[in-house]
Design a protein around this motif. Sequence first.
Motif, PDB file in Angstrom:
ATOM      1  N   ARG A  25     -11.669 -11.451 -84.933  1.00 44.18           N
ATOM      2  CA  ARG A  25     -11.264 -10.283 -85.825  1.00 44.18           C
ATOM      3  C   ARG A  25     -10.523 -10.293 -86.887  1.00 44.18           C
ATOM      4  O   ARG A  25      -9.733 -11.226 -86.849  1.00 44.18           O
ATOM      5  N   LYS A  26     -10.769  -9.907 -88.289  1.00 41.11           N
ATOM      6  CA  LYS A  26      -9.818  -9.760 -89.167  1.00 41.11           C
ATOM      7  C   LYS A  26      -8.646  -9.174 -89.032  1.00 41.11           C
ATOM      8  O   LYS A  26      -8.685  -7.947 -88.776  1.00 41.11           O
ATOM      9  N   GLY A  27      -7.415  -9.531 -89.231  1.00 40.61           N
ATOM     10  CA  GLY A  27      -6.306  -8.582 -89.114  1.00 40.61           C
ATOM     11  C   GLY A  27      -5.012  -9.380 -88.351  1.00 40.61           C
ATOM     12  O   GLY A  27      -5.168 -10.542 -88.045  1.00 40.61           O
ATOM     13  N   ALA A  28      -4.299  -8.580 -88.117  1.00 38.58           N
ATOM     14  CA  ALA A  28      -2.824  -8.990 -87.536  1.00 38.58           C
ATOM     15  C   ALA A  28      -3.194  -9.256 -85.959  1.00 38.58           C
ATOM     16  O   ALA A  28      -4.022  -8.789 -85.428  1.00 38.58           O
ATOM     17  N   LEU A  29      -2.312 -10.189 -85.309  1.00 39.09           N
ATOM     18  CA  LEU A  29      -2.796 -10.603 -84.024  1.00 39.09           C
ATOM     19  C   LEU A  29      -2.038  -9.398 -83.294  1.00 39.09           C
ATOM     20  O   LEU A  29      -1.048  -8.751 -83.605  1.00 39.09           O
ATOM     21  N   GLU A  30      -2.476  -9.188 -81.985  1.00 39.75           N
ATOM     22  CA  GLU A  30      -2.340  -7.982 -81.274  1.00 39.75           C
ATOM     23  C   GLU A  30      -1.782  -8.773 -79.840  1.00 39.75           C
ATOM     24  O   GLU A  30      -2.721  -9.457 -79.274  1.00 39.75           O
ATOM     25  N   PRO A  31      -0.628  -8.502 -79.473  1.00 38.31           N
ATOM     26  CA  PRO A  31      -0.056  -8.936 -78.125  1.00 38.31           C
ATOM     27  C   PRO A  31      -0.970  -8.276 -77.010  1.00 38.31           C
ATOM     28  O   PRO A  31      -1.380  -7.421 -77.229  1.00 38.31           O
ATOM     29  N   PRO A  32      -0.994  -9.015 -75.777  1.00 43.51           N
ATOM     30  CA  PRO A  32      -1.722  -8.443 -74.495  1.00 43.51           C
ATOM     31  C   PRO A  32      -0.935  -7.191 -74.205  1.00 43.51           C
ATOM     32  O   PRO A  32       0.050  -6.998 -74.416  1.00 43.51           O
TER      33      PRO A  32
END
Length: 61
Positions: A25-32
């Motif tokens: 996905r394009k965008g910021a990283l998401e933490p678990p």
Amino acid sequence: MTSRSLLSTILMSIAIVSAISACGRKGALEPPPASVTSMPGEPKTVAPPVQDKRFILDPLI
């Protein structure tokens, strides 16, 4: 250039492009979700879940 040299150049180019191409996905990283923690004094805020957009190549994955 011989045909063998041309073939190896094309294969190496494909390998390099495949290795550095982006996927996901394009965008910021998401933490678990389990790793999200807050400080003891902070109020907890819950963001609504984001609807996942379908992509034409999703069935291949």
